[in-house]
Motif scaffolding. Structure first.
Motif, mmCIF file in Angstrom:
data_model
loop_
_atom_site.group_PDB
_atom_site.id
_atom_site.type_symbol
_atom_site.label_atom_id
_atom_site.label_comp_id
_atom_site.label_asym_id
_atom_site.label_seq_id
_atom_site.Cartn_x
_atom_site.Cartn_y
_atom_site.Cartn_z
ATOM 1 N N GLU A 134 0.821 -1.200 0.000
ATOM 2 C CA GLU A 134 0.000 0.000 0.000
ATOM 3 C C GLU A 134 0.858 1.253 0.000
ATOM 4 O O GLU A 134 0.474 2.281 -0.576
ATOM 5 C CB GLU A 134 -0.936 -0.019 1.211
ATOM 6 C CG GLU A 134 -2.016 -1.103 1.109
ATOM 7 C CD GLU A 134 -2.790 -1.247 2.403
ATOM 8 O OE1 GLU A 134 -2.259 -0.829 3.446
ATOM 9 O OE2 GLU A 134 -3.907 -1.774 2.372
ATOM 10 N N VAL A 135 2.010 1.181 0.661
ATOM 11 C CA VAL A 135 2.916 2.325 0.666
ATOM 12 C C VAL A 135 3.393 2.621 -0.747
ATOM 13 O O VAL A 135 3.423 3.780 -1.186
ATOM 14 C CB VAL A 135 4.112 2.053 1.605
ATOM 15 C CG1 VAL A 135 5.219 3.066 1.353
ATOM 16 C CG2 VAL A 135 3.673 2.134 3.058
ATOM 17 N N ILE A 136 3.780 1.575 -1.498
ATOM 18 C CA ILE A 136 4.221 1.763 -2.880
ATOM 19 C C ILE A 136 3.098 2.373 -3.719
ATOM 20 O O ILE A 136 3.315 3.310 -4.497
ATOM 21 C CB ILE A 136 4.687 0.424 -3.482
ATOM 22 C CG1 ILE A 136 5.943 -0.085 -2.759
ATOM 23 C CG2 ILE A 136 4.973 0.575 -4.971
ATOM 24 C CD1 ILE A 136 6.413 -1.442 -3.233
ATOM 25 N N HIS A 137 1.898 1.835 -3.538
ATOM 26 C CA HIS A 137 0.740 2.333 -4.299
ATOM 27 C C HIS A 137 0.482 3.812 -4.001
ATOM 28 O O HIS A 137 0.251 4.614 -4.920
ATOM 29 C CB HIS A 137 -0.496 1.498 -3.950
ATOM 30 C CG HIS A 137 -1.746 1.958 -4.630
ATOM 31 N ND1 HIS A 137 -1.991 1.754 -5.965
ATOM 32 C CD2 HIS A 137 -2.829 2.638 -4.139
ATOM 33 C CE1 HIS A 137 -3.162 2.282 -6.279
ATOM 34 N NE2 HIS A 137 -3.693 2.823 -5.201
ATOM 35 N N ASN A 138 0.532 4.192 -2.725
ATOM 36 C CA ASN A 138 0.273 5.577 -2.344
ATOM 37 C C ASN A 138 1.357 6.516 -2.858
ATOM 38 O O ASN A 138 1.065 7.642 -3.275
ATOM 39 C CB ASN A 138 0.155 5.692 -0.824
ATOM 40 C CG ASN A 138 -1.095 5.032 -0.284
ATOM 41 O OD1 ASN A 138 -2.073 4.881 -1.004
ATOM 42 N ND2 ASN A 138 -1.054 4.618 0.964
ATOM 43 N N MET A 139 2.609 6.066 -2.804
ATOM 44 C CA MET A 139 3.697 6.909 -3.285
ATOM 45 C C MET A 139 3.574 7.159 -4.783
ATOM 46 O O MET A 139 3.771 8.277 -5.261
ATOM 47 C CB MET A 139 5.049 6.268 -2.956
ATOM 48 C CG MET A 139 5.455 6.357 -1.505
ATOM 49 S SD MET A 139 7.168 5.851 -1.206
ATOM 50 C CE MET A 139 7.099 4.102 -1.639
ATOM 51 N N LEU A 140 3.248 6.126 -5.546
ATOM 52 C CA LEU A 140 3.100 6.288 -6.989
ATOM 53 C C LEU A 140 1.899 7.166 -7.323
ATOM 54 O O LEU A 140 1.940 7.959 -8.279
ATOM 55 C CB LEU A 140 2.973 4.921 -7.661
ATOM 56 C CG LEU A 140 4.223 4.027 -7.591
ATOM 57 C CD1 LEU A 140 3.965 2.682 -8.251
ATOM 58 C CD2 LEU A 140 5.419 4.719 -8.252
ATOM 59 N N ASN A 141 0.825 7.036 -6.559
ATOM 60 C CA ASN A 141 -0.332 7.908 -6.765
ATOM 61 C C ASN A 141 0.012 9.366 -6.501
ATOM 62 O O ASN A 141 -0.533 10.279 -7.132
ATOM 63 C CB ASN A 141 -1.490 7.482 -5.869
ATOM 64 C CG ASN A 141 -2.211 6.258 -6.398
ATOM 65 O OD1 ASN A 141 -2.089 5.915 -7.570
ATOM 66 N ND2 ASN A 141 -2.967 5.590 -5.536
ATOM 67 N N GLY A 142 0.926 9.592 -5.551
ATOM 68 C CA GLY A 142 1.330 10.963 -5.239
ATOM 69 C C GLY A 142 2.024 11.663 -6.389
ATOM 70 O O GLY A 142 2.083 12.894 -6.434
ATOM 71 N N LEU A 143 2.562 10.889 -7.346
ATOM 72 C CA LEU A 143 3.245 11.488 -8.486
ATOM 73 C C LEU A 143 2.276 12.138 -9.466
ATOM 74 O O LEU A 143 2.700 12.819 -10.398
ATOM 75 C CB LEU A 143 4.072 10.424 -9.216
ATOM 76 C CG LEU A 143 5.211 9.793 -8.414
ATOM 77 C CD1 LEU A 143 5.929 8.762 -9.257
ATOM 78 C CD2 LEU A 143 6.193 10.860 -7.928
ATOM 79 N N MET A 144 0.973 11.902 -9.285
ATOM 80 C CA MET A 144 -0.026 12.459 -10.189
ATOM 81 C C MET A 144 -0.408 13.893 -9.840
ATOM 82 O O MET A 144 -1.224 14.495 -10.519
ATOM 83 C CB MET A 144 -1.288 11.580 -10.171
ATOM 84 C CG MET A 144 -1.077 10.145 -10.636
ATOM 85 S SD MET A 144 -0.567 10.013 -12.377
ATOM 86 C CE MET A 144 1.189 9.658 -12.195
#
Length: 321
Positions: free
Chosen positions: A283-293
């Motif tokens: 979930e941390v990876i998913h949230n970090m990648l979403n933050g790039l948007m």
């Protein structure tokens, strides 16, 4: 083209060897400190307490680990690895901050810029090698340091379990998600570099233009500008961007120091709450990648492009302090 790549690779190796203590020894020292803390925890208490959220905690007594479910042990190990990873991200930011702050200023101060000027190396290559060192070479070193630290820590914990008559392979090693947690850290290094790039560019600019004490220009100049901007808006009652400006700067700084602080928007920056129960490695990876948007990232990249370009231009014509 091939010769340019060789030259650039040589510049990267030069930067690494000149700052080997910061990039290589620092993460190892952090790992040793964490191992010592683990030993002190064992000798001073009979149970491990992990704060997870809102005052709640997960308590694991060594003597009763055999009765604890694998899910709880796996969760506790994930929290431990994410917490140490967050610490490494913060220390990485500090190391890179001071590396870039003195990168171009120190060359002029000690006269080594004249040596670089005598080589078939352009100012563009020199400046870009320093920014690539900050966003690639230093993080790779810290990834290696984190891996070594985790392995040393788990070896020590295994010895503690053996001393207490427990099987470390069934209790510890079979419940550790190495790939997921180390992957989260590596993705975090990439996200951290992207969010911190405008700050890195500003540090290069300050290092290239400052005649003395680049820290004052890099830190106090933005603070003074922000202070004046805030009170100007307050006096003329212009609420537009009044708080959004500072929240954007705060968000960039938060994600530059620890990319695990993801999903921060203008309206919820003040309510950031890292809850490990909702942040497993995946979930941390998913949230970090979403933050790039977020659009703020694009603004930061544009600002970084301008400041790095200015640093290259200034270095071309300034050879002394």
């Amino acid at each position: 083209m091939k010769n340019r790549m060789k030259t650039f690779w040589a510049l990267l190796k030069l930067e690494f060897w000149e700052h080997k203590g910061s990039f290589f020894k620092t993460p190892i020292i952090i790992g040793v400190v964490l191992v010592v803390m683990a030993l002190l925890s064992y000798f001073t208490t009979d149970r491990i307490v992990l704060d997870v959220s809102g005052g709640d905690n997960l308590q694991l007594a060594i003597g009763s680990l055999q009765q604890v479910s694998d899910d709880k042990i796996n969760f506790a190990l994930d929290v431990l690895m994410l917490m140490t990873g967050s610490l490494y991200h913060f220390i990485l930011f500090i190391v890179v901050f001071f590396f870039l702050l003195g990168s171009l200023y120190d060359d002029r101060k000690d006269g080594s810029i004249l040596f670089y000027k005598s080589l078939p190396v352009s100012d563009t290559q020199t400046v870009l090698s320093k920014i690539i060192t900050a966003i690639l070479v230093a993080p790779v070193s810290f990834v290696f340091g984190l891996v070594v630290s985790h392995l040393l820590m788990f070896i020590v914990i295994s010895l503690i379990l053996l001393i207490n008559g427990l099987n470390p392979f069934t209790i510890l090693w079979s419940n550790v998600s190495f790939i997921e947690n180390w992957g989260a850290f590596m993705v975090g290094c990439l996200v951290q570099a992207l969010w911190a790039l405008p700050l890195y560019g500003w540090l290069l600019f300050a290092s290239s233009v400052a005649k003395r004490r680049p820290f004052l220009l890099a830190v106090f100049a933005p603070l003074m500008a922000g202070f004046i901007w805030y009170w100007y808006n307050a006096l003329v009652n212009l609420n537009l961007f009044k708080f959004g400006f500072f929240q954007t700067i705060g968000m960039l700084f938060a994600k530059a120091t620890t990319p695990f602080a993801t999903g921060i928007g203008h309206n919820d920056f003040e309510n950031v709450d890292f809850d490990p129960t909702e942040h497993t490695s995946g979930e941390v990876i998913h949230n970090m990648l979403n933050g790039l948007m977020q659009i703020e990232l694009l603004y930061g990249l544009l600002f970084a492009t301008v400041t790095i370009g200015l640093a290259i231009y200034i270095r071309r014509y300034r050879n002394t302090v």
